[in-house]
Design a protein around this motif. Structure first.
Motif, short mmCIF file in Angstrom:
data_model
loop_
_atom_site.label_atom_id
_atom_site.label_comp_id
_atom_site.label_asym_id
_atom_site.label_seq_id
_atom_site.Cartn_x
_atom_site.Cartn_y
_atom_site.Cartn_z
N TYR A 1 0.82 -1.21 0.00
CA TYR A 1 0.00 0.00 0.00
C TYR A 1 0.85 1.27 0.00
O TYR A 1 0.42 2.31 -0.48
N ALA A 2 2.08 1.18 0.53
CA ALA A 2 2.97 2.34 0.52
C ALA A 2 3.26 2.82 -0.89
O ALA A 2 3.59 4.00 -1.10
N GLU A 3 3.15 1.93 -1.88
CA GLU A 3 3.41 2.28 -3.27
C GLU A 3 2.13 2.48 -4.07
O GLU A 3 2.16 2.63 -5.30
N LYS B 1 -7.33 2.81 5.00
CA LYS B 1 -5.99 3.36 4.79
C LYS B 1 -6.07 4.89 4.73
O LYS B 1 -7.08 5.45 4.30
N GLY C 1 -0.69 4.57 -2.79
CA GLY C 1 -1.51 5.69 -2.34
C GLY C 1 -1.91 6.66 -3.43
O GLY C 1 -3.03 7.16 -3.44
N SER D 1 -3.93 10.25 1.31
CA SER D 1 -2.90 11.28 1.25
C SER D 1 -3.32 12.40 0.31
O SER D 1 -4.25 12.27 -0.46
#
Length: 749
Positions: free
Chosen positions: A573-575, A590, A577, A593
């Motif tokens: 998930y960090a890649e 989640k 957003g 951003s």
């Protein structure tokens, strides 16, 4: 307690029927003279909590079903002396009596009864009620030519277990097994009754209940006695697995009407009811219901005066004449005695209990194909509970679809290779397993693994995984457009997704040969690059896990060697957003951003180094890479800006115009212009919201153009750059495409 008690305010006229739990009488409402049917529970059973609660439950469910094809409930009354349902009196006879008199009905008449009672079931299913005891005795056929359902004593809320009970001759296999009642359970029973109507006997008959259970559970339906035109209809309605029947009674009505029109002409229903009305009137004349010819019939009682106690049960149109229009979950039965010893429905009292929570359980469909040498064992999830029966049905249809599709594909494969399968003496065995990848309050994600035991269908492409995600609030399947931001569903966006996936694969994305003299082409996750083309969406199914999105990549489907097989690739998930729709991130719990929600600050005016440009007139916005010089560019009836990097020979043009053209027409003009100048289009797409096109200009430069079109205006972006600088321009182009926002297109500017 005694059985001489009667509902205050009603005078008994005659007995309509008796049974093990009570009696049904024809009664006159003393104040209005209207006739009603009253169903009494024997006094001795009020002491049995299970039976008494079941009687109350029947009233509670019946009150929620408002349909011209279901007998109406006017009142439920309970005192220390007894309990009763006050219902609509129908001038007609039961289907059971009709069958005793005539044995076999003409197909049009049987179809008319089936359609009418299916419509009643559909209205019950719409408020989440499953009848569970459809049989000839519970279908009334009126003199006017209509059918009505009665007796909801075994009814349950959709998806909830009731007693393992019913009328054995008409019970569905899942009902024999004590599984939760679903609309398809009623469809099975109604089809069994229809079978009896057109053949003169029940589909399965046996000496013991165990034998009958085995026949309903495993024996093929004996269709030889059925008129040929009706066999597919009965075969569908009596499928052993509820998932292979029409999902709802309403869906079955649609199939019934199509079959009936084809087999018996457009006036089939009119002819059927004409015959039935004549028979029903003749039989009704021999019963106490003949009194309804001169007395009032189905109107609700005006008032029911309490005998001796001066209790008012209702005023105006009667207490439950209002209640009958409410759905079941809006009605509560009071736990204590009120109004001088009477228990009545009261829609304004304590709020109903909340609906049961939505739960997920794995189901297995197994069996042997009756026509082909195939055995199957297919697993899929099924949901129950939740506040909305319609959403629950959509969810279960979607979750079951991969198993259904898999079974169909194997049937097609075996049919196409039947001679080889027979020569091998093989029975193809298929298996599918399912597991939940993630479940949140708003989303459910599932992975299916399909396997096959077969020498004939031995290729690895018959064995693969797939994933599916559904929106638990709406029942809809979540596709790429629901999950990814619009700018990701473009050539540049798919390149970005490919780049982010590559490091998480075993060996990266393969390369494939091209024409002699050209370098090998690297495959990507972009479905548009596969043979046959298509939209710019991931060429892999995907599901959500706790760690990230799990892509089920079939390398052979992307163009790699078939020996490459498949691979599960998880993108954290960090890649993700900035790639996902904010709504999806919220469903997953989640953080949203600024990059993913497009709330990054914007500036207006000329572009500087690495700035964001916003046009003050049209409101469109895009990112401008560093090193680009701005100049004015004016389209017809609008304004825009051109940004140029002379060193790279690259230009980016953005614009707004008050002269929007239909996307398909504008796209056709662009393609004609490019190809007329020696260019080549490699991708094109258009729908009501705009168009996208890319390829090579006649001078060999790469171009990409997208225009969003609204009712009042349009906004677009176009890149042109040399192919030799593609690698260094990939990221700047991706960034600007992702950042481009068209502004308000609903009006001119």
């Amino acid at each position: 307690m005694n059985d001489t008690w009667s509902v205050p305010g009603y005078a008994e006229v005659d007995v309509l029927g008796t049974g093990g739990f009570g009696r049904v009488v024809l009664a006159k409402h003393e104040a209005s003279g209207r006739m009603v049917a009253i169903k009494y529970l024997r006094a001795e059973f009020l002491a049995d909590a299970r039976i008494a609660d079941g009687f109350r439950h029947e009233a509670w469910l019946l009150s929620g079903v408002r349909s011209p094809h279901v007998v109406r409930l006017f009142d439920f009354v309970e005192t220390p002396q007894g309990a009763a349902l006050v219902m609509e009196a129908v001038p007609g006879v039961s289907l059971r009596a009709l069958l005793v008199a005539e044995n076999v009905l003409e197909p049009e008449a049987a179809l008319a009864i089936l359609k009418g009672s299916l419509l009643g079931l559909a209205d019950a299913h719409a408020v989440g009620v499953v009848h569970r005891d459809y049989k000839p005795g519970n279908v009334l056929v009126s003199r006017e030519g209509e059918s009505k359902l009665v007796d909801f004593g075994l009814a349950t809320l959709d998806g909830h277990n009731g007693l393992t009970a019913g009328s054995p001759a008409y019970m569905a296999p899942e009902q024999w097994a004590g599984q939760p009642g679903v609309p398809a359970t009623d469809v099975y029973a109604a089809t069994c009754v229809f079978y009896q109507c057109v053949t003169g006997h029940r589909p399965f008959e046996a000496d013991t209940s165990e034998q009958l259970r085995a026949l309903h559970g495993g024996a093929p339906v004996p269709l030889d006695a059925v008129p040929e035109a009706l066999r597919p209809l009965i075969g569908r309605g009596m499928a052993k697995d509820p998932a292979w029947r029409p999902a709802t009674a309403g869906a079955f009505v649609t199939e019934l009407e199509a079959v009936a029109r084809k087999a018996y002409g457009k006036n089939w229903e009119k002819r059927g009811w004409k015959r039935l009305a004549t028979s029903a009137a003749a039989l009704t004349a021999l019963t106490p219901l003949a009194l309804l010819t001169t007395a009032g019939t189905a109107a609700a009682p005006v008032a029911a005066a309490g005998a001796g106690a001066g209790v008012s049960v209702g005023t105006g149109t009667g207490t439950t004449a209002v209640v009958a229009g409410k759905i079941a979950i809006a009605v509560a039965i009071l736990g204590g005695l009120v109004a001088g010893g009477l228990v009545i429905f009261s829609p304004g009292d304590d709020p109903p209990a909340p609906p049961p929570p939505l739960t997920v359980a794995l189901q297995t469909m197994s069996g042997r194909d009756q026509a082909l040498p195939i055995t199957y064992e297919l697993q899929y999830p099924q949901v129950s509970g939740g506040p909305d029966a319609g959403v629950r049905q959509r969810l279960n249809d979607a979750l079951r679809a991969p198993a259904d599709k898999r079974l169909k594909s194997i049937r097609d494969g075996v049919s196409g290779n039947l001679e080889r399968v027979k020569e091998q003496g093989e029975t193809v065995a298929m298996h599918s397993s399912a597991r939940v990848l993630a479940q949140t309050p708003g989303l459910l994600s599932v992975r299916y693994d399909h396997d096959l035991d077969s020498d004939v269908l031995g290729h690895t492409t018959w064995r693969f995984p797939e994933a599916l995600s559904v929106d638990l609030a709406t029942g809809r399947t979540l596709g790429p457009k629901d999950v990814f931001r619009p700018e990701i569903l473009t050539p540049a966006g798919m390149r970005t997704l490919t780049q982010r996936l590559a490091p998480h694969t075993r060996n990266g994305f393969c390369t494939v040969p091209t024409v002699v003299g050209d370098p090998e082409r690297q495959v990507s996750i972009d479905a548009a690059e596969r043979s046959g083309g298509g939209d710019h969406v991931p060429a892999a199914t995907f599901g959500f896990t706790d760690a990230g999105i799990e892509f089920e990549v079939l390398w052979y489907d992307l163009g790699c060697a078939t020996a490459a097989g498949n691979e599960t690739v998880v993108l954290p998930y960090a890649e993700l957003g900035d790639l996902l729709q904010p709504k999806v991130l919220t469903m997953l719990g989640k953080p949203v951003s600024s990059a993913s929600s497009s709330t990054a600050p914007k500036t207006s005016g000329q572009a500087g180094a690495g700035t964001t440009y916003t046009n003050s007139r049209f409101g469109f916005t895009t990112r401008v890479p560093a090193g680009y010089t701005a100049s004015s560019w004016v389209p017809e009836n609008g304004e825009g800006q051109r940004f140029t990097n002379a060193a790279l020979g690259a230009t980016m043009t953005v614009w707004g115009t008050n002269s929007p053209q239909p996307p398909a027409g504008k796209l056709a003009q662009l393609i004609a212009a490019e190809e007329g100048n020696g260019g080549r289009v490699t991708f094109k797409s258009a729908d009501s919201s705009g168009y996208t096109v890319s390829g090579y200009q006649g001078d060999g430069k790469i171009f990409y153009e997208h225009e969003a079109v609204g009712a009042g205006s349009a906004a677009g972006l176009r890149w042109v750059y040399p192919a030799e600088h593609k690698k260094e321009l990939d990221k700047p182009v991706d960034d600007t495409v992702k950042a481009f926002e068209p502004g308000d297109l609903s009006r001119p500017h």
